[in-house]
Design a protein around this motif. Structure first.
Motif, PDB file in Angstrom:
ATOM      1  N   LYS A 135      -2.761 -28.951  12.804  1.00 46.61           N
ATOM      2  CA  LYS A 135      -3.576 -28.763  14.005  1.00 46.61           C
ATOM      3  C   LYS A 135      -2.776 -29.114  15.260  1.00 46.61           C
ATOM      4  N   ALA A 136      -2.007 -30.219  15.196  1.00 44.89           N
ATOM      5  CA  ALA A 136      -1.194 -30.635  16.337  1.00 44.89           C
ATOM      6  C   ALA A 136      -0.107 -29.612  16.632  1.00 44.89           C
ATOM      7  N   TYR A 137       0.483 -29.034  15.567  1.00 43.58           N
ATOM      8  CA  TYR A 137       1.546 -28.033  15.758  1.00 43.58           C
ATOM      9  C   TYR A 137       1.013 -26.825  16.516  1.00 43.58           C
ATOM     10  N   TRP A 138      -0.150 -26.284  16.076  1.00 42.75           N
ATOM     11  CA  TRP A 138      -0.680 -25.076  16.725  1.00 42.75           C
ATOM     12  C   TRP A 138      -1.179 -25.378  18.128  1.00 42.75           C
ATOM     13  N   ALA A 139      -1.673 -26.588  18.365  1.00 45.83           N
ATOM     14  CA  ALA A 139      -2.045 -26.965  19.732  1.00 45.83           C
ATOM     15  C   ALA A 139      -0.802 -27.023  20.621  1.00 45.83           C
ATOM     16  N   GLY A 140       0.314 -27.540  20.055  1.00 43.79           N
ATOM     17  CA  GLY A 140       1.564 -27.576  20.809  1.00 43.79           C
ATOM     18  C   GLY A 140       2.087 -26.187  21.118  1.00 43.79           C
ATOM     19  N   ILE A 141       1.975 -25.285  20.145  1.00 44.26           N
ATOM     20  CA  ILE A 141       2.441 -23.903  20.350  1.00 44.26           C
ATOM     21  C   ILE A 141       1.663 -23.237  21.486  1.00 44.26           C
ATOM     22  N   THR A 142       0.346 -23.493  21.551  1.00 45.97           N
ATOM     23  CA  THR A 142      -0.517 -22.747  22.485  1.00 45.97           C
ATOM     24  C   THR A 142      -0.807 -23.496  23.781  1.00 45.97           C
ATOM     25  N   HIS A 143      -0.193 -24.664  24.010  1.00 47.50           N
ATOM     26  CA  HIS A 143      -0.630 -25.493  25.136  1.00 47.50           C
ATOM     27  C   HIS A 143      -0.382 -24.851  26.495  1.00 47.50           C
ATOM     28  N   ASP A 144       0.606 -23.963  26.611  1.00 51.90           N
ATOM     29  CA  ASP A 144       0.916 -23.332  27.911  1.00 51.90           C
ATOM     30  C   ASP A 144       0.540 -21.856  27.966  1.00 51.90           C
ATOM     31  N   ILE A 145      -0.278 -21.361  27.013  1.00 52.14           N
ATOM     32  CA  ILE A 145      -0.560 -19.922  26.963  1.00 52.14           C
ATOM     33  C   ILE A 145      -1.352 -19.441  28.177  1.00 52.14           C
ATOM     34  N   GLY A 146      -2.021 -20.381  28.858  1.00 47.64           N
ATOM     35  CA  GLY A 146      -2.770 -20.022  30.059  1.00 47.64           C
ATOM     36  C   GLY A 146      -1.888 -19.653  31.244  1.00 47.64           C
ATOM     37  N   ILE A 182      -0.777 -23.691  39.644  1.00 45.36           N
ATOM     38  CA  ILE A 182      -0.166 -24.087  38.364  1.00 45.36           C
ATOM     39  C   ILE A 182      -1.119 -24.985  37.577  1.00 45.36           C
ATOM     40  N   LYS A 183      -1.858 -25.844  38.265  1.00 44.10           N
ATOM     41  CA  LYS A 183      -2.773 -26.785  37.605  1.00 44.10           C
ATOM     42  C   LYS A 183      -3.941 -26.088  36.915  1.00 44.10           C
ATOM     43  N   GLN A 184      -4.099 -24.783  37.152  1.00 47.70           N
ATOM     44  CA  GLN A 184      -5.172 -24.031  36.496  1.00 47.70           C
ATOM     45  C   GLN A 184      -4.819 -23.619  35.070  1.00 47.70           C
ATOM     46  N   HIS A 185      -3.532 -23.699  34.698  1.00 48.26           N
ATOM     47  CA  HIS A 185      -3.140 -23.122  33.399  1.00 48.26           C
ATOM     48  C   HIS A 185      -3.757 -23.842  32.195  1.00 48.26           C
ATOM     49  N   PRO A 186      -4.022 -25.170  32.186  1.00 49.92           N
ATOM     50  CA  PRO A 186      -4.716 -25.756  31.023  1.00 49.92           C
ATOM     51  C   PRO A 186      -6.130 -25.203  30.851  1.00 49.92           C
ATOM     52  N   ILE A 187      -6.819 -24.946  31.996  1.00 45.31           N
ATOM     53  CA  ILE A 187      -8.176 -24.384  31.925  1.00 45.31           C
ATOM     54  C   ILE A 187      -8.123 -22.980  31.357  1.00 45.31           C
ATOM     55  N   LYS A 188      -7.157 -22.173  31.805  1.00 47.32           N
ATOM     56  CA  LYS A 188      -7.012 -20.810  31.300  1.00 47.32           C
ATOM     57  C   LYS A 188      -6.649 -20.811  29.816  1.00 47.32           C
ATOM     58  N   SER A 189      -5.795 -21.755  29.398  1.00 47.89           N
ATOM     59  CA  SER A 189      -5.463 -21.876  27.969  1.00 47.89           C
ATOM     60  C   SER A 189      -6.713 -22.185  27.164  1.00 47.89           C
ATOM     61  N   TYR A 190      -7.532 -23.121  27.685  1.00 46.65           N
ATOM     62  CA  TYR A 190      -8.787 -23.493  27.013  1.00 46.65           C
ATOM     63  C   TYR A 190      -9.722 -22.292  26.879  1.00 46.65           C
ATOM     64  N   GLU A 191      -9.911 -21.554  27.987  1.00 46.20           N
ATOM     65  CA  GLU A 191     -10.829 -20.408  27.964  1.00 46.20           C
ATOM     66  C   GLU A 191     -10.364 -19.341  26.990  1.00 46.20           C
ATOM     67  N   LEU A 192      -9.053 -19.094  26.938  1.00 49.31           N
ATOM     68  CA  LEU A 192      -8.513 -18.069  26.047  1.00 49.31           C
ATOM     69  C   LEU A 192      -8.724 -18.444  24.583  1.00 49.31           C
ATOM     70  N   LEU A 193      -8.438 -19.716  24.232  1.00 48.69           N
ATOM     71  CA  LEU A 193      -8.553 -20.145  22.833  1.00 48.69           C
ATOM     72  C   LEU A 193     -10.013 -20.328  22.423  1.00 48.69           C
ATOM     73  N   ALA A 194     -10.851 -20.828  23.338  1.00 50.87           N
ATOM     74  CA  ALA A 194     -12.258 -21.086  23.003  1.00 50.87           C
ATOM     75  C   ALA A 194     -13.012 -19.808  22.697  1.00 50.87           C
ATOM     76  N   VAL A 202      -5.620 -28.431  24.193  1.00 46.24           N
ATOM     77  CA  VAL A 202      -4.713 -27.903  25.216  1.00 46.24           C
ATOM     78  C   VAL A 202      -5.294 -28.086  26.613  1.00 46.24           C
ATOM     79  N   ARG A 203      -6.622 -28.133  26.755  1.00 41.49           N
ATOM     80  CA  ARG A 203      -7.231 -28.319  28.080  1.00 41.49           C
ATOM     81  C   ARG A 203      -6.811 -29.655  28.687  1.00 41.49           C
ATOM     82  N   HIS A 204      -6.614 -30.668  27.853  1.00 44.07           N
ATOM     83  CA  HIS A 204      -6.407 -32.030  28.356  1.00 44.07           C
ATOM     84  C   HIS A 204      -4.980 -32.536  28.178  1.00 44.07           C
ATOM     85  N   HIS A 205      -3.987 -31.632  27.981  1.00 47.51           N
ATOM     86  CA  HIS A 205      -2.626 -32.135  27.749  1.00 47.51           C
ATOM     87  C   HIS A 205      -1.932 -32.569  29.035  1.00 47.51           C
TER      88      HIS A 205
END
Length: 675
Positions: free
Chosen positions: A536-547, A570-582, A594-597
């Motif tokens: 789970k940690a690995y895939w969260a690390g892979i996707t943390h900047d996808i936003g 730039i500070k919006q990218h964790p929110i965008k990563s969260y929305e994409l994965l959710a 990824v939202r809170h990294h």
């Protein structure tokens, strides 16, 4: 109650209920349709209003910035302000106010400046200098536009242009899209209306849609419908009753009176209605039978006994069916909950089928796989031999529906090679009759269940139903098992492809996601976490900047440091990563991580300013790994740090930026890995 009275009462009651139900249903449908139409109008207009206000605000902000630049270079300040007011119907007044000297430089058409506005500017002057803002005052929206003079390549603050926009003029742009029934109001006066709140420059306003006139018309329509319903009720009630009395009631009364007057004697009358004549004939037959009932009582008793025995037999069959279904449900539920593999599932299914079907002694299950047919399970027969037999798809013969075949082993001799036939014969117990049932995916045969009997006895219909049921659930199991693997892997492959694409989109973070994921998974192993947590940690690390796909490429690839506005984007990218994965059921478990990294232990991070244990623990680990990779990587605006400097930096920020406990473990992890 006489039949005449009963029928009359029944007709009235039935017609009344029918017409009332039709009336109510029609009323409800019309009401719901009108309500949905009103709701659609309100939602559509609400979105239009917000869009108009958004565009209006954007346009004013843009023009204000442009005016401030032009004004700072102007020679004739008054002429510039006058032209703006005269040529722009929204702007009613402009004042050039210099707060440092508390004076009005120029103004048009008057120079009155309320003390409340002066006080607001002085209290918020530092924030107001940064960007264009607006102040809601009385009947005006005042845009406060800072302007600067450039002296020797330096920006010198000059003052504020106070641009007065009359609220009514701004609202006129909204009123254009409204009909006569629609209004924009600050206070709600009409209770017969639908309204929706919207924000008008930090002030509550309401979009109001009146339905007063529509309600009046609706009530008139209801009255008309009710009147018509009552008229129809009266007409139908009278006409139906007259016809029934003539054709049925009078006839039945004639039959009833004849029966009463001629006790236990057959009725000889003829009636107009065929059903009453049949009733007469039935009555006559009944009278005849009643005369014989005493002599036939013994026979009736025997028939009753036979009926009881048949009922007991039916009850036993029903109990067996319930037991079989319960067994079937329990085994399938148990296998699915345990997430059994195909071999375990089919072994249990085959064993249970043979237990339930009386004359099934042996069995096997064969599946189609990459152009070959392979045995996956056997009961009674030797599976160790059968599992090594692979039939070619061109020679293997399968059924399209459940059917019985006698002496199938001899038919196999004609189809398969001598070597294949000898192996089948060696592995098989002797049997005389078989029943075959296909496993299908979308009408495509992907396997077959075969049951064999030592006796030459046909399988019952009940046995075929049991086999068909288990064949169906086996097909569903294969579909779910295979599709879940395919879909899960497909979504992860798509994510990996997106991460690769992100490397080309953001050239300065090439390989960053994979490196962070590797560091996270290695550190999790160091901490002794479970395999599922590490995965789970690995895939969260892979996707943390996808936003970052949602951030302009010019900002991501900017060679120098970012300004404040760019950093906010730039500070919006964790929110965008969260929305994409959710939004994806296969990836949603990583979305909150990824939202809170970029949160900090002291609560000063972003986007939600969480602190301490409020931050998911894997997010805290990714924060360390992300910072480590950023420090050890060369960027255009900074050099890479050494491991010693990185360790010193992590220890320094433990308890502020980083989780203090994880920081100690991460430093030890880095020392063992690099030093």
């Amino acid at each position: 109650m006489r039949l005449n009275e009963y029928v009359n009462k029944f007709i009235k009651k039935s017609l009344f209920l029918t017409i009332i139900i039709i009336f109510l249903i029609t009323t409800i449908i019309i009401t719901i349709d009108y309500y949905l139409n009103l709701r659609d109008i309100v939602n559509t207009q609400y979105h239009k209003i917000n869009a108009i206000l958004k565009n209006q605000k954007t346009r004013i902000l843009y023009n204000s910035k442009l005016i401030s630049k032009i004004y700072s270079y102007s020679v004739n300040d008054f002429e510039v302000i006058k032209n703006i007011v005269d040529e722009n119907k929204l702007v009613v007044k402009i004042i050039d106010y210099k707060p440092t000297s508390n004076e009005i430089n120029v103004s048009y058409p008057d120079n009155f400046l309320n003390l409340e506005i002066i006080k607001y500017i002085k209290e918020n002057i530092e924030n107001l200098k940064k960007e264009v803002s607006y102040y809601n005052f009385s009947d005006y929206i005042i845009f406060i536009v800072p302007y600067n003079y450039i002296v020797l390549d330096e920006n010198i603050f000059g003052g504020f242009l106070l641009m007065y926009f009359k609220k009514d003029y701004l609202l006129d742009e909204v009123n254009i899209v409204l009909s006569k029934k629609e209004k924009i109001e600050k206070n709600i006066n009409n209770i017969l209306s639908v309204r929706k709140y919207f924000d008008f420059y930090n002030e509550d306003y309401y979009y109001v849609l009146s339905y007063r006139n529509d309600l009046f018309l609706y009530l008139i329509l209801l009255i008309i419908m009710f009147s018509l319903s009552y008229i129809i009720y009266r007409i139908l009630n009278r006409s139906i009753y007259v016809e029934l009395k003539k054709d049925i009631i009078d006839e039945v009364e004639k039959f009833s009176n004849n029966v009463i007057d001629n006790n236990n004697i057959e009725v000889e009358l003829n009636f107009k209605i065929e059903e009453i004549n049949k009733l007469k004939d039935s009555y006559n037959i009944l009278i005849d039978k009643l005369k014989k009932v005493i002599n036939e009582k013994d026979l009736a008793y025997e028939e009753l006994q036979a009926s009881n025995e048949q009922l007991i037999e039916t009850t036993n069959e029903l109990e067996n069916s319930i037991k079989n279904f319960d067994t079937f449900f329990n085994i399938v539920s148990d296998l699915v909950l345990k997430d059994a593999d195909e071999k375990t599932f089919f072994d249990e299914i085959l064993k249970k089928i043979i237990e339930l079907i009386p004359n099934a002694d042996y069995g096997s299950i064969i599946l189609r796989d990459e152009g070959k047919w392979k045995y996956i399970s056997a009961y009674g027969h030797d599976y160790n031999i059968l599992k090594d037999i692979n039939f070619d798809e061109k020679t293997f013969v399968y059924v399209d529906k459940t059917m019985e075949i006698d002496n199938i082993i001899e038919k196999d001799k004609l189809i398969f090679s001598e070597e294949e036939f000898n192996k089948i014969k060696q592995a098989s117990k002797p049997f005389k009759r078989s029943i075959l049932s296909p496993l299908k995916l979308n009408d495509y045969v992907i396997g077959q269940i075969s049951l064999d009997s030592k006796e030459d006895i046909s399988f019952s219909d009940e046995s075929i139903k049991i086999l068909d049921t288990y064949t169906m659930i086996s097909s569903i199991f294969i579909r779910l098992k295979r599709s879940s693997k395919t879909e899960g892997q497909l979504h992860k492959n798509i994510i990996l492809a997106l991460i690769k694409a992100l490397e080309y989109y953001d050239k300065y973070t090439r390989g960053h996601s994979e490196r962070v994921a590797d560091i996270v998974s290695e550190f999790c192993e160091f901490l002794g976490m479970s395999k599922s947590e590490i995965k789970k940690a690995y895939w969260a690390g892979i996707t943390h900047d996808i936003g970052k796909f949602f951030i302009p490429q010019t900002i991501l690839n900017k060679p120098g440091r970012l300004n404040d506005e760019e950093y906010e984007l730039i500070k919006q990218h964790p929110i965008k990563s969260y929305e994409l994965l959710a939004s994806n059921p296969y990836l949603s478990e990583y979305s909150k991580i990824v939202r809170h990294h970029h949160e900090r232990w002291d609560g000063k991070g972003y986007p939600d300013k969480l602190s301490k244990e409020e931050i998911p623990y894997i997010s805290r680990i990714i924060t360390l790994a992300d910072s480590f990779d950023a420090m050890i990587t060369i960027r255009p605006y900074k050099k890479a740090k050494s491991i010693e400097d990185i360790i010193e930096d992590i220890e320094k920020n433990a308890g502020t930026q980083f989780d203090p406990e994880f920081s100690v473990n991460f430093v030890e992890f880095l020392r063992r890995k690099y030093l």
